[in-house]
Design an enzyme around this catalytic site. Structure first.
Site, PDB file in Angstrom:
ATOM      1  N   TRP A 207      96.140  61.901  41.555  1.00  0.00           N
ATOM      2  CA  TRP A 207      95.458  62.718  40.554  1.00  0.00           C
ATOM      3  C   TRP A 207      94.766  61.863  39.491  1.00  0.00           C
ATOM      4  O   TRP A 207      94.617  62.270  38.338  1.00  0.00           O
ATOM      5  CB  TRP A 207      96.425  63.710  39.899  1.00  0.00           C
ATOM      6  CG  TRP A 207      97.073  64.607  40.920  1.00  0.00           C
ATOM      7  CD1 TRP A 207      98.212  64.356  41.630  1.00  0.00           C
ATOM      8  CD2 TRP A 207      96.574  65.865  41.368  1.00  0.00           C
ATOM      9  NE1 TRP A 207      98.471  65.391  42.502  1.00  0.00           N
ATOM     10  CE2 TRP A 207      97.484  66.350  42.353  1.00  0.00           C
ATOM     11  CE3 TRP A 207      95.487  66.669  41.037  1.00  0.00           C
ATOM     12  CZ2 TRP A 207      97.312  67.565  43.015  1.00  0.00           C
ATOM     13  CZ3 TRP A 207      95.316  67.885  41.683  1.00  0.00           C
ATOM     14  CH2 TRP A 207      96.215  68.322  42.657  1.00  0.00           C
TER      15      TRP A 207
ATOM     16  N   GLU B 272      80.860  99.949  53.178  1.00  0.00           N
ATOM     17  CA  GLU B 272      81.510 100.958  52.341  1.00  0.00           C
ATOM     18  C   GLU B 272      80.528 101.391  51.253  1.00  0.00           C
ATOM     19  O   GLU B 272      80.470 100.813  50.175  1.00  0.00           O
ATOM     20  CB  GLU B 272      82.789 100.398  51.707  1.00  0.00           C
ATOM     21  CG  GLU B 272      83.587 101.459  50.957  1.00  0.00           C
ATOM     22  CD  GLU B 272      84.560 100.895  49.936  1.00  0.00           C
ATOM     23  OE1 GLU B 272      85.545 101.576  49.631  1.00  0.00           O
ATOM     24  OE2 GLU B 272      84.325  99.771  49.440  1.00  0.00           O
TER      25      GLU B 272
ATOM     26  N   ASP C  41      83.233  95.482  51.830  1.00  0.00           N
ATOM     27  CA  ASP C  41      83.823  96.270  50.750  1.00  0.00           C
ATOM     28  C   ASP C  41      82.865  96.410  49.571  1.00  0.00           C
ATOM     29  O   ASP C  41      82.082  95.508  49.282  1.00  0.00           O
ATOM     30  CB  ASP C  41      85.113  95.596  50.273  1.00  0.00           C
ATOM     31  CG  ASP C  41      85.707  96.283  49.063  1.00  0.00           C
ATOM     32  OD1 ASP C  41      86.203  97.413  49.220  1.00  0.00           O
ATOM     33  OD2 ASP C  41      85.653  95.708  47.962  1.00  0.00           O
TER      34      ASP C  41
END
Length: 799
Positions: free
Chosen positions: A196, A502, A447
């Protein structure tokens, strides 16, 4: 098709090979047939005009020098010969046998057919002529973007493979990581691989806001990033220094005791990678969809797995007679209670349920059973999370989204994509391609499409059918054009794939082909039907109007196919009620055992539950959908584990102590032959198999011969079948004459009153019904039947 590319020499960042003692270095880059980025500059408005100008300005692409920079997956890499790229074809691809599909694909050219003039919609519906300016502008914008993609990206086929350029891609020499983050001042790859350390692997930025680093293999030839390593990108941004999961990450996990997810470098050994063994089924004539959610698919109060779903749930779906399974919540979402609709990592399958290989084995098993697998894909919005999602990725309010209020969905607390941005198109088109290519999904249910297509998102708006509501200033043309592009891509490269939208608005042309001028979906969800049933269930069934029911079920646009449903997952959520619960309420908890006397409420509820489902399938559309468990009247609502929550509006919502008790499906109730749920499940199964045999949903012949308000009787023909519904609460009719179009002998092929289905066995199934040469209800022939109260019976000609 093949397209030519020219060479260029550019600069880029490279990390010295590990274990070799190397230092700073530079690489020579060469131009390839896969263009890297286009027209998404810092401060760009995102409109297609600016986008197109930026696209035209782009003349070079950065890739590390070497034989292969991950331009194609190792399973089906396309080889460069001289300066031409041959793009493989998908149109005849199969997945039968290990590696067979990939080998065949290499020998063919993948193409998305070029646009036509888009004028056929005006022949299909002359009423659209009054809105020709809007529709022709929409189609011209679509054609222009297609042309720009062809010119500057090598076509939709290449453009949609940008996951082979962005994110992490391995080659024989090492790993390249790229990220579009124009707002960032600096960027570095951080993770387990470098402890890191933000100074270890700094990235370089090109003029288009793309950050990049090449990590050479270790001295011993091993990967510079081990499989399973945690990875993030650390950026210095206008909002400060932040660690983000790479936008194109293929897998992410939540460490125990931690809230934000971690990106995972996912590249398992060859012996671990799943190899598809079964061919994808051909698209059926009619769709019978079983809507599912993997996590809540266990009878136990827990999060279920891909493997358990594969072994336990898929076989029951097949047995029930459905031919497609629609799976929700596949894209990674950090908040389980969002039902999968607040996506954080668009290219990553949810790790709650297992690994990517587990998901592939699930899909392969479904294909073995002959089931299509449809993914509930979310391209309408994104999670507002900044720690593990796309929101504020490069420290700006824009990036992949609109700025200001337009970029925020006030009801969903989510971010809204800027579909006029080139890099958004790249990201979303590639996302759709990724799931079809890598996981062999057979299509999508898109969706929240209404929210995409209108700037008001369909909120606090009533659609009346006036065309001004669809083709005016409230329409987000950029979003509609994106839908045209993604449908064009899917149907061009995967002709057997299915797309369902949809849309609650009923936009004309929504389910017409793109080349005709339509939006391109195969089906739209017939959402008005479920709303109508809920409205009716709030009333006494004695007041139901037969004509009103028929009108709602048949109120569809010509040539635009619909998937109908009596209820979906929406009605099963906490705060709403399923049809079974509307009908039977608390009696379901005490009177569903066969060894206990029934009640009038239970008898009425079971009878109407069956009738509602069959008439919805019979008249409502060319496809049918059921949410798992509703086939047998699942008695419990869905309540995801959650703690207390305060909404942005200030409203406080109490939690449920993070309980999984109501986040499961009690399939054992439907299977128990000592419960009345079993009869309801048996009826649904018989209904599916009847449609499988007669294919009545897609029959060219439909005639509604009777809508008798006083008798409460509906009679209609679908194909050769005759459906008789008696909704009267008390009256049964002897020698009731019904019309038909064909003479001969008719027999009962489905009876909701059969004892097997929890009925009273009032119909004699062995009886033969001979037609008379007398017309009735405008039909040339007729026959007499006994139609008991609250029953539905289907008659078929004797072979």
């Amino acid at each position: 098709m093949a397209f030519r590319v020219s060479g260029a020499v550019l600069g880029g960042a490279v990390r010295a090979p590990r274990l070799t003692g190397g230092g700073e270095g530079s690489l020579v880059f060469r131009h390839t047939g896969l263009f890297l980025t286009r027209g998404a500059r810092v401060g760009c408005s995102g409109t297609h005009g600016a986008m197109r100008a930026a696209a035209a300005a782009r003349k070079a692409v950065m890739v590390p020098e070497g034989e292969n920079d991950g331009l194609a997956s190792r399973a089906d890499s396309a080889q460069f010969q001289s300066d031409e790229l041959e793009v493989p074809d998908i149109s005849e691809e199969t997945t039968c046998g290990a590696g067979v599909a990939d080998a065949q694909a290499l020998n063919r050219v993948r193409v998305v057919p070029p646009p036509s003039d888009g004028q056929k919609i005006f022949q299909i519906d002359p009423m659209l002529q009054g809105y020709k300016y809007h529709l022709e502008y929409r189609y011209s914008l679509y054609r222009r973007i297609r042309s720009d993609i062809d010119e500057h990206e090598g076509g939709l086929e290449a453009f949609s493979r940008s996951y082979e350029k962005f994110g992490f891609n391995a080659s024989a020499e090492g790993i390249t990581y790229r990220e579009w983050a124009p707002g960032a001042f600096s960027a570095a790859l951080v993770g387990d691989v470098n402890n890191w350390d933000p100074n270890a692997d700094r990235m370089s930025k090109n003029e288009f806001g793309v950050w990049e680093i090449f990590l050479p293999n270790n001295a011993d030839g091993t990967s510079p990033i081990p499989h399973g390593s945690r990875v993030k990108v650390r950026m210095d941004t206008p909002s400060g220094i932040k660690d983000s999961i790479p936008a194109w990450i293929k897998y992410s996990v939540q460490a125990p005791g931690e809230i934000p997810y971690d990106g995972i470098y996912y590249d398992p050994p060859e012996e671990v990678k799943y190899v598809f063994r079964h061919a994808q089924p051909k698209r059926p004539k009619s769709l019978r969809i079983y809507e599912t959610h993997v996590g809540m698919s266990s009878p136990e109060p827990k999060i279920n797995t891909y493997v358990n779903f594969r072994d336990e749930v898929l076989p029951r779906i097949k047995k029930l007679g459905y031919n497609a399974v629609q799976i929700m919540a596949i894209q990674e979402h950090s908040y389980y209670g969002s039902f999968g609709y607040h996506v954080t990592n668009f290219f990553a399958p949810s790790s709650r349920f297992g690994t990517p290989e587990d998901l592939k084995s699930l899909i392969d098993r479904a294909h073995e059973l002959g089931l299509l697998v449809l993914m509930d894909v979310v391209h309408s919005h994104a999670s507002s999370n900044t720690l593990d999602g796309l929101n504020g990725f490069d420290g700006t309010d824009t990036h992949y989204f609109h700025s200001g209020p337009r970029g925020h969905h006030w009801m969903w607390d989510s971010r809204l994509f800027n579909y006029g941005n080139w890099e958004v198109l790249r990201f979303l088109l590639s996302n759709a391609r990724w799931w079809l290519e890598e996981y062999k999904f057979d299509g999508f249910r898109f969706d929240g499409v209404t929210s995409m297509m209108y700037t008001h998102h369909g909120l606090q708006v009533t659609f009346t059918g006036n065309f001004n509501e669809y083709f005016g200033f409230a329409t987000d043309v950029d979003a509609v054009v994106y839908l045209m592009l993604v449908n064009d891509l899917i149907h061009g490269l995967y002709p057997e794939a299915v797309t369902i939208g949809e849309d609650v608005s009923g936009m004309p042309t929504f389910a017409l082909p793109v080349h005709d001028g339509g939006v391109g979906f195969d089906y739209r969800m017939h959402m008005a039907v479920a709303d109508k049933w809920i409205d009716l269930l709030k009333q006494s069934d004695e007041t139901w109007k037969m004509g009103d029911i028929v009108h709602t079920l048949t109120n569809r646009r010509w040539l635009e196919k619909c998937v109908t449903y009596a209820e979906s997952h929406d009605q099963a959520l906490v705060g709403d009620k399923t049809i079974a619960f509307w009908l039977m309420d608390k009696d379901m908890y005490d009177f569903m055992a066969l060894d206990r006397p029934s009640t009038p409420t239970i008898d009425r509820g079971i009878a109407l539950h069956k009738m509602i489902r069959l008439i919805t399938m019979g008249l409502g559309g060319e496809g049918y959908l059921n949410f798992m468990g509703n086939e047998f009247g699942h008695p419990e609502w869905i309540d995801f584990p959650r703690g207390p929550q305060r909404l942005p509006s200030g409203k406080f919502i109490p939690g449920n102590n993070n309980s999984y008790d109501k986040c499961r499906r009690r399939f054992d109730l439907g299977d128990a032959d000592y419960l009345r749920y079993h009869g309801m499940q048996e009826f649904d199964q018989a209904m599916q198999h009847l449609e499988q045999k007669y294919e009545f949903m897609t029959s060219d012949h439909q005639y509604i011969s009777r809508k008798h308000e006083e008798d409460k009787v509906i009679v209609f023909e679908k194909g050769d079948l005759v459906f008789v519904f008696n909704f009267h609460c008390n009256n049964s009719y002897f020698d009731y004459r019904i019309g038909c179009r064909k003479p001969g002998v008719y027999k009962v092929v489905l009876d909701s009153d059969a004892g097997l289905f929890g009925g009273f066995s009032r119909i004699h199934h062995a009886a033969e019904h001979f037609t008379a040469d007398c017309s009735h209800d405008n039909r040339p022939y007729s026959f007499s039947v006994y139609t008991p109260s609250r029953t539905c019976v289907v008659y078929a000609p004797v072979e």
